[in-house]
Write a protein that holds these residues in place. Structure first.
Motif: not given
Length: 173
Positions: A136, A123-124, A139-140, A156, A127, A152, A142-144, A147
């Motif tokens: 990005k 995931r990390t 979606v930022r 995206m 991104w 994700l 939601r990224y936070e 998990r």
């Protein structure tokens, strides 16, 4: 595994996976499996198997081909390659996600990363490697909170489609 010049090519990893599934399922006799494996290899790989004689075991064939076509990089080398991966220009988010997932699976198989951190690492790095800042930004938030890599990726892809529709870009443009 097809002839490198043919249209029916599959990677060694995909071929090996199919063989492992057939072995695990235990639906077919060893004789039938060996015959199917002999018929599935073409070109150079077929020549190698022929050179093993008429009665090699399934395991012997797989081991021989693993030595010739299997991944030889260490887990740490594959992990470094994975960390350095970036989305390529024109590569869809789905294609990039698939490439990254295959890459980290290889890392895991070679002992470069523990399964327990696989999803978070994927995931990390996924991104960080995304090139489209507009997607990005959308979606930022939601990224936070999301998990799960698969979730994700789906989010995206939706954002990518929305941006594509807004800018009038279509597949193939």
């Amino acid at each position: 595994m097809g002839d490198p010049k043919g249209k029916d090519n599959v990677t060694f990893e995909c071929w090996k996976y199919e063989v492992q599934c057939l072995l695990r399922d235990r639906v077919h006799s060893r004789k039938v499996l060996t015959q199917a494996i002999r018929k599935s290899v073409r070109g150079e790989a077929g020549q190698v198997v022929m050179g093993m004689g008429v009665d090699p075991t399934v395991e012997a064939i797989v081991a021989k081909l693993e030595g010739m076509y299997g991944v030889v990089d260490t887990g740490s080398a594959l992990l470094q390659q994975f960390y350095n991966s970036k989305q390529e220009s024109g590569e869809t988010i789905a294609a990039y996600g698939c490439r990254m997932e295959v890459s980290i699976q290889r890392v895991c198989e070679r002992g470069g990363i523990a399964r327990s951190v696989l999803d978070e690492t994927l995931r990390t790095v996924f991104w960080k490697g995304l090139w489209n800042q507009r997607i990005k930004d959308i979606v930022r938030h939601r990224y936070e909170t999301v998990r799960d890599f698969d979730e994700l990726l789906r989010i995206m892809r939706v954002a990518e489609q929305e941006v594509s529709e807004q800018t009038g870009m279509h597949d193939g443009d």
